[in-house]
Design a protein around this motif. Structure first.
Motif, PDB file in Angstrom:
ATOM      1  N   GLU A  10       0.832  -1.210   0.000  1.00  0.00           N
ATOM      2  CA  GLU A  10       0.000   0.000   0.000  1.00  0.00           C
ATOM      3  C   GLU A  10       0.864   1.257   0.000  1.00  0.00           C
ATOM      4  OE1 GLU A  10      -3.685   2.009   2.546  1.00  0.00           O
ATOM      5  OE2 GLU A  10      -2.781   0.113   3.194  1.00  0.00           O
ATOM      6  N   HIS A  11       1.925   1.242   0.785  1.00  0.00           N
ATOM      7  CA  HIS A  11       2.858   2.374   0.776  1.00  0.00           C
ATOM      8  C   HIS A  11       3.462   2.564  -0.614  1.00  0.00           C
ATOM      9  CE1 HIS A  11       3.505   1.429   5.291  1.00  0.00           C
ATOM     10  NE2 HIS A  11       2.578   2.357   5.156  1.00  0.00           N
ATOM     11  N   MET A  12       3.835   1.447  -1.243  1.00  0.00           N
ATOM     12  CA  MET A  12       4.450   1.541  -2.562  1.00  0.00           C
ATOM     13  C   MET A  12       3.463   2.074  -3.590  1.00  0.00           C
ATOM     14  SD  MET A  12       7.432   0.669  -1.741  1.00  0.00           S
ATOM     15  CE  MET A  12       8.098   0.807  -3.382  1.00  0.00           C
ATOM     16  N   GLU A  13       2.211   1.641  -3.511  1.00  0.00           N
ATOM     17  CA  GLU A  13       1.200   2.136  -4.440  1.00  0.00           C
ATOM     18  C   GLU A  13       1.027   3.645  -4.305  1.00  0.00           C
ATOM     19  OE1 GLU A  13      -2.425   0.008  -3.898  1.00  0.00           O
ATOM     20  OE2 GLU A  13      -1.544  -1.935  -4.420  1.00  0.00           O
ATOM     21  N   THR A  14       0.990   4.112  -3.069  1.00  0.00           N
ATOM     22  CA  THR A  14       0.852   5.548  -2.826  1.00  0.00           C
ATOM     23  C   THR A  14       2.049   6.306  -3.386  1.00  0.00           C
ATOM     24  OG1 THR A  14      -0.432   5.124  -0.818  1.00  0.00           O
ATOM     25  CG2 THR A  14       0.544   7.306  -1.042  1.00  0.00           C
ATOM     26  N   LEU A  15       3.233   5.760  -3.159  1.00  0.00           N
ATOM     27  CA  LEU A  15       4.457   6.397  -3.652  1.00  0.00           C
ATOM     28  C   LEU A  15       4.471   6.454  -5.181  1.00  0.00           C
ATOM     29  CD1 LEU A  15       7.337   7.512  -3.095  1.00  0.00           C
ATOM     30  CD2 LEU A  15       8.139   5.131  -3.191  1.00  0.00           C
ATOM     31  N   LEU A  16       4.128   5.357  -5.812  1.00  0.00           N
ATOM     32  CA  LEU A  16       4.152   5.312  -7.273  1.00  0.00           C
ATOM     33  C   LEU A  16       3.144   6.277  -7.873  1.00  0.00           C
ATOM     34  CD1 LEU A  16       4.459   1.452  -7.851  1.00  0.00           C
ATOM     35  CD2 LEU A  16       6.240   3.175  -8.159  1.00  0.00           C
TER      36      LEU A  16
END
Length: 245
Positions: free
Chosen positions: A190-196
């Protein structure tokens, strides 16, 4: 998915356990854990006892998730495979000032990540992944604002050009803001999705490539610091489309 989470996401299973507990009927060890967890969360317990014959609301679903995850967190503290790792994680969190409830919530969130954070089959419980995640906790708990700033600076300075240093600094700051704004925690899909979405999507192709490369290298750097285990690193890199994951 931990078996206790799988069992108690079913509202009827949850209600039946609470009914048996209220009636003084014998409870299995799993049922005892769930009943004890519910007793510590009276609002959620009351909501579940009143759910029969009603359409599940978002509040009731949230209550099921919370109680099931917390019961599972209590369960792994007693399971031979995970008891030692759980105890070390609890000790690390407590030593940094976390309350018993905060510690249990932290571990419960890790179990929810294992259950729902990836596209793997949820029927099986990945004890290896949970054990590794618990092993990340001491390093995460020891992080301070100063040490996070130092990590960011060290990573940025390893760039070979001013442009690369700028991108590395930007990606590190963005990830830390997303993942650790409320305190250090495991870095999740979820953190990675937000970052991307915030930093990579809709950017020119050259910028996307530079930032994706910086994110992969950042994850590798965090792994060397003991903040990301090998299994998590592989999964997060795969999420980024890294062919070497």
């Amino acid at each position: 998915m931990h078996p206790l989470i799988a069992r108690y996401l079913d509202p009827e299973a949850a209600r039946e356990t609470l009914r048996k507990e209220k009636a003084g009927e014998p409870l299995s060890p799993e049922e005892q854990l769930f009943a004890a967890t519910a007793a510590g969360h009276p609002q959620q317990r009351a909501e579940l006892l009143g759910v029969s014959g009603r359409k599940l609301s978002s509040d009731i679903q949230a209550s099921l998730v919370l109680l099931a995850a917390h019961a599972a967190a209590r369960s792994i503290a007693q399971e031979p495979r995970l008891a030692a790792a759980t105890a070390k994680a609890q000790e690390a969190l407590t030593s940094e000032g976390a309350s018993a409830e905060e510690t249990e919530s932290f571990i419960a969130s890790m179990l929810l990540e294992e259950a729902f954070g990836y596209e793997d089959e949820v029927d099986d419980f990945d004890a290896d992944y949970v054990e590794e995640a618990l092993g990340e906790v001491p390093a995460l708990a020891a992080l301070t604002r100063e040490s996070v700033d130092a990590l960011l600076m060290k990573f940025a300075q390893q760039g070979t050009s001013e442009t690369e240093r700028t991108e590395r600094s930007r990606m590190a700051k963005a990830l830390f803001d997303v993942a650790w704004s409320e305190g250090p925690a495991p870095i999740t899909p979820e953190h990675m999705e937000t970052l991307l979405e915030a930093e990579v999507s809709d950017q020119p192709e050259e910028t996307q490539e530079a930032r994706l490369r910086a994110i992969v290298e950042l994850l590798q750097a965090l792994s060397r610091e003991g903040l990301i285990g090998p299994l998590r690193l592989s999964r997060l890199r795969a999420q980024l489309g890294d062919e070497d994951a």
